[in-house]
Design a protein around this motif. Structure first.
Motif, PDB file in Angstrom:
ATOM      1  N   VAL A 182     -10.911  46.400  45.840  1.00 30.26           N
ATOM      2  CA  VAL A 182     -10.389  45.373  46.742  1.00 30.26           C
ATOM      3  C   VAL A 182     -10.935  44.018  46.313  1.00 30.26           C
ATOM      4  O   VAL A 182     -12.119  43.858  46.063  1.00 30.26           O
ATOM      5  CB  VAL A 182     -10.733  45.667  48.223  1.00 30.26           C
ATOM      6  CG1 VAL A 182     -12.216  45.848  48.424  1.00 30.26           C
ATOM      7  CG2 VAL A 182     -10.211  44.578  49.134  1.00 30.26           C
ATOM      8  N   GLY A 185      -7.179  41.773  48.581  1.00 25.79           N
ATOM      9  CA  GLY A 185      -6.803  42.762  49.585  1.00 25.79           C
ATOM     10  C   GLY A 185      -5.372  43.235  49.550  1.00 25.79           C
ATOM     11  O   GLY A 185      -4.990  44.079  50.367  1.00 25.79           O
ATOM     12  N   ALA A 188      -5.265  47.069  48.644  1.00 26.56           N
ATOM     13  CA  ALA A 188      -5.941  47.824  49.702  1.00 26.56           C
ATOM     14  C   ALA A 188      -5.116  47.831  50.990  1.00 26.56           C
ATOM     15  O   ALA A 188      -4.972  48.871  51.647  1.00 26.56           O
ATOM     16  CB  ALA A 188      -7.331  47.237  49.966  1.00 26.56           C
ATOM     17  N   ARG A 192      -3.528  51.237  52.461  1.00 21.62           N
ATOM     18  CA  ARG A 192      -4.000  51.610  53.800  1.00 21.62           C
ATOM     19  C   ARG A 192      -2.830  51.719  54.770  1.00 21.62           C
ATOM     20  O   ARG A 192      -2.741  52.664  55.567  1.00 21.62           O
ATOM     21  CB  ARG A 192      -4.977  50.544  54.306  1.00 21.62           C
ATOM     22  CG  ARG A 192      -5.404  50.768  55.781  1.00 21.62           C
ATOM     23  CD  ARG A 192      -6.632  51.614  55.852  1.00 21.62           C
ATOM     24  NE  ARG A 192      -6.947  52.089  57.194  1.00 21.62           N
ATOM     25  CZ  ARG A 192      -7.367  51.354  58.220  1.00 21.62           C
ATOM     26  NH1 ARG A 192      -7.479  50.045  58.069  1.00 21.62           N
ATOM     27  NH2 ARG A 192      -7.671  51.903  59.368  1.00 21.62           N
ATOM     28  N   LEU A 201      -9.960  56.660  53.047  1.00 22.28           N
ATOM     29  CA  LEU A 201      -9.843  55.564  52.096  1.00 22.28           C
ATOM     30  C   LEU A 201     -11.213  54.927  51.866  1.00 22.28           C
ATOM     31  O   LEU A 201     -11.920  54.598  52.821  1.00 22.28           O
ATOM     32  CB  LEU A 201      -8.871  54.510  52.636  1.00 22.28           C
ATOM     33  CG  LEU A 201      -8.350  53.467  51.642  1.00 22.28           C
ATOM     34  CD1 LEU A 201      -7.493  54.119  50.582  1.00 22.28           C
ATOM     35  CD2 LEU A 201      -7.555  52.390  52.380  1.00 22.28           C
ATOM     36  N   THR A 202     -11.581  54.810  50.611  1.00 17.83           N
ATOM     37  CA  THR A 202     -12.826  54.140  50.234  1.00 17.83           C
ATOM     38  C   THR A 202     -12.476  52.914  49.413  1.00 17.83           C
ATOM     39  O   THR A 202     -11.789  53.017  48.398  1.00 17.83           O
ATOM     40  CB  THR A 202     -13.741  55.074  49.409  1.00 17.83           C
ATOM     41  OG1 THR A 202     -14.065  56.227  50.188  1.00 17.83           O
ATOM     42  CG2 THR A 202     -15.031  54.360  49.022  1.00 17.83           C
ATOM     43  N   LEU A 203     -12.922  51.753  49.858  1.00 18.17           N
ATOM     44  CA  LEU A 203     -12.632  50.493  49.189  1.00 18.17           C
ATOM     45  C   LEU A 203     -13.888  50.006  48.474  1.00 18.17           C
ATOM     46  O   LEU A 203     -14.993  50.095  49.012  1.00 18.17           O
ATOM     47  CB  LEU A 203     -12.153  49.449  50.193  1.00 18.17           C
ATOM     48  CG  LEU A 203     -10.940  49.839  51.046  1.00 18.17           C
ATOM     49  CD1 LEU A 203     -10.561  48.715  51.990  1.00 18.17           C
ATOM     50  CD2 LEU A 203      -9.760  50.201  50.159  1.00 18.17           C
ATOM     51  N   GLU A 205     -15.747  46.842  46.354  1.00 19.08           N
ATOM     52  CA  GLU A 205     -15.816  45.445  45.944  1.00 19.08           C
ATOM     53  C   GLU A 205     -16.937  45.255  44.934  1.00 19.08           C
ATOM     54  O   GLU A 205     -17.892  46.029  44.917  1.00 19.08           O
ATOM     55  CB  GLU A 205     -16.115  44.542  47.145  1.00 19.08           C
ATOM     56  CG  GLU A 205     -15.119  44.614  48.270  1.00 19.08           C
ATOM     57  CD  GLU A 205     -15.483  43.674  49.410  1.00 19.08           C
ATOM     58  OE1 GLU A 205     -14.889  42.581  49.488  1.00 19.08           O
ATOM     59  OE2 GLU A 205     -16.355  44.028  50.219  1.00 19.08           O
ATOM     60  N   LEU A 247      -6.635  45.417  57.431  1.00 20.83           N
ATOM     61  CA  LEU A 247      -7.874  46.114  57.080  1.00 20.83           C
ATOM     62  C   LEU A 247      -8.985  45.901  58.109  1.00 20.83           C
ATOM     63  O   LEU A 247     -10.078  46.450  57.973  1.00 20.83           O
ATOM     64  CB  LEU A 247      -8.381  45.614  55.713  1.00 20.83           C
ATOM     65  CG  LEU A 247      -7.461  45.844  54.512  1.00 20.83           C
ATOM     66  CD1 LEU A 247      -7.980  45.068  53.297  1.00 20.83           C
ATOM     67  CD2 LEU A 247      -7.341  47.327  54.190  1.00 20.83           C
ATOM     68  N   VAL A 255     -16.550  50.681  52.970  1.00 20.03           N
ATOM     69  CA  VAL A 255     -16.412  49.555  52.042  1.00 20.03           C
ATOM     70  C   VAL A 255     -17.701  49.475  51.228  1.00 20.03           C
ATOM     71  O   VAL A 255     -18.765  49.174  51.754  1.00 20.03           O
ATOM     72  CB  VAL A 255     -16.162  48.232  52.787  1.00 20.03           C
ATOM     73  CG1 VAL A 255     -16.006  47.084  51.791  1.00 20.03           C
ATOM     74  CG2 VAL A 255     -14.919  48.343  53.665  1.00 20.03           C
ATOM     75  N   ALA A 285     -13.174  51.704  40.994  1.00 14.98           N
ATOM     76  CA  ALA A 285     -12.976  52.958  41.719  1.00 14.98           C
ATOM     77  C   ALA A 285     -13.732  54.107  41.077  1.00 14.98           C
ATOM     78  O   ALA A 285     -14.348  54.931  41.762  1.00 14.98           O
ATOM     79  CB  ALA A 285     -11.487  53.282  41.818  1.00 14.98           C
ATOM     80  N   SER A 306      -7.111  50.014  38.367  1.00  8.61           N
ATOM     81  CA  SER A 306      -6.148  48.966  38.697  1.00  8.61           C
ATOM     82  C   SER A 306      -5.741  48.070  37.543  1.00  8.61           C
ATOM     83  O   SER A 306      -4.737  47.360  37.637  1.00  8.61           O
ATOM     84  CB  SER A 306      -6.718  48.087  39.822  1.00  8.61           C
ATOM     85  OG  SER A 306      -7.932  47.478  39.400  1.00  8.61           O
TER      86      SER A 306
END
Length: 412
Positions: A182, A185, A188, A192, A201-203, A205, A247, A255, A285, A306
């Motif tokens: 993310v 956003g 994400a 989501r 869901l695991t975000l 940063e 989010l 997060v 990720a 990504s």
């Protein structure tokens, strides 16, 4: 099926006229390591090597569907968004004006030109992105053009959600867990909104750009005081308003913040072990698997890689940071007696796996002692315990500066 899911699936179907679905690949190496079924959603394999063209495609097709006369689009970007917009301008046969900071590397400018061809014009304005963005928006208003946001736009969010629609179709079901990066956003928020509560869901940063976590703590998007730009595809000082709205109710424990140096170890591992080229944001990720290892055993997990727009001129820096994070490379300042045989004595202290990567006298005029900057590479972090013990036993004074950012900036 929700209305948003239907729109995301329609966007996914429409994209097939432009590019193929990206692969969803089970990764045997990661699956064995974590005792789980780990799949990689290879967004690094789109025509522009990132997912960004999805949002650009969806936003542009919707604008032109409402008003076919709209044929001028503008964006501000120094990276993947610029390339996605350029590709889509050429596809749709419309004009694009892409604003980039003056400091943008030539490689990124060249790739954007390749994707857009005669359909785009690149304008280099501003030393900092905020200046570039302001210039692009001013031009957009003056020319009556359509501004294409990299993430804070409902049509862009919907386009990025096509990633989730493809995952569900390719896997034949919803995975137990999805891990994705993310930044602003857009991805994400789209994923989501598509999956809802159907999966965990695991975000992730970058540690030096945790704008979502800051927004969750403040209850609204807030600008970070400092920003580490190393993970350039996800280092955003302020998460988008529209993306955060989708989010805002996420559990802050889901997060994660990945240290930039650790991300470097993941980039190298994926390159050396799997032959997969990932940019720093694209590795987020996969890097976070280490943080959720206890949660995912026996589960089906999808990591969204990504982007793969990695400039290989950065490889020496990535290797350096990875070695320092792994503890197999250190820098220290040694006070070396200015007498015959002192250097030979130091060299005799080194172990068989210790290699000198840097050796530089800092004070050549010192009378009794000289300060020496030394960089040592070795095969195991434990080797440094032995080396430092030998130095102390020999009465040699040293200062480890490996993690001293101020000194490292000037000396290393």
């Amino acid at each position: 099926m929700t209305q948003f899911q239907d729109l995301a699936r329609r966007a996914q179907t429409a994209m097939r006229d432009v590019f193929d679905a990206t692969p969803l690949q089970r990764n045997a190496h990661l699956s064995l390591r974590y005792g789980a079924e780990i799949y990689l959603k290879r967004e690094d394999l789109t025509p522009v090597r990132s997912y960004k063209l999805r949002g650009a495609f969806n936003a542009m097709r919707k604008v032109m569907a409402k008003d076919p006369s709209r044929d001028l689009f503008v964006c501000a970007s120094a990276g993947n968004h610029a390339q996605g917009v350029a590709y889509m301008c050429k596809h749709f046969g419309v004009k694009g004006v892409i604003f980039m900071p003056v400091t943008t590397p030539q490689q990124k400018i060249f790739k954007t030109k390749v994707f857009g061809g005669d359909a785009i014009e690149i304008r280099l304005i501003g030393d900092y992105f905020d200046d570039t963005l302001a210039a692009s928006q001013a031009y957009c208003a003056e020319a009556g053009a359509v501004f294409l946001s990299p993430f804070d736009d409902e049509d862009v969010i919907e386009g990025q959600a096509s990633v989730a629609a493809e995952i569900e179709r390719q896997l034949g079901r919803v995975p137990d867990q999805v891990i994705l990066p993310v930044g602003g956003g857009g991805l994400a928020a789209g994923v989501r909104s598509y999956f809802g509560q159907r999966t965990k869901l695991t975000l992730v940063e970058p540690l030096g750009g945790a704008s979502l976590k800051a927004a969750l703590q403040a209850g609204a998007p807030t600008r970070l005081d400092t920003l580490d730009g190393f993970v350039d595809g996800a280092a955003v000082a302020r998460i988008g308003e529209k993306t955060f709205a989708r989010l805002a109710d996420i559990n802050i424990a889901d997060v994660l913040a990945a240290p930039e140096d650790r991300i470097c170890t993941t980039i190298l591992e994926m390159l050396n072990v799997e032959g997969i080229v990932l940019e720093p944001a694209g590795a987020l990720a996969v890097d976070a698997l280490e943080d959720v290892a206890d949660q995912i055993k026996g589960k089906t997990v999808v990591c969204v890689t990504s982007g793969g727009n990695f400039d290989f001129e950065r490889l020496p820096e990535v290797k350096e940071r990875a070695q320092r994070y792994s503890g197999i490379k250190k820098y220290f300042i040694l006070r070396l007696p200015q007498r015959p045989g002192a250097l030979k004595e130091f060299l005799g202290i080194l172990g068989p796996d210790d290699d000198i990567a840097r050796f530089e006298y800092l004070k050549k005029s010192a009378r009794n002692f000289g300060s020496v900057l030394i960089g040592i590479e070795t095969k195991s972090p434990q080797n440094f315990e032995t080396l430092f013990a030998r130095l102390e036993a020999a009465g040699m004074t040293y200062t480890d500066i490996t993690n001293d950012e101020a000194l490292a900036q000037f000396l290393i």
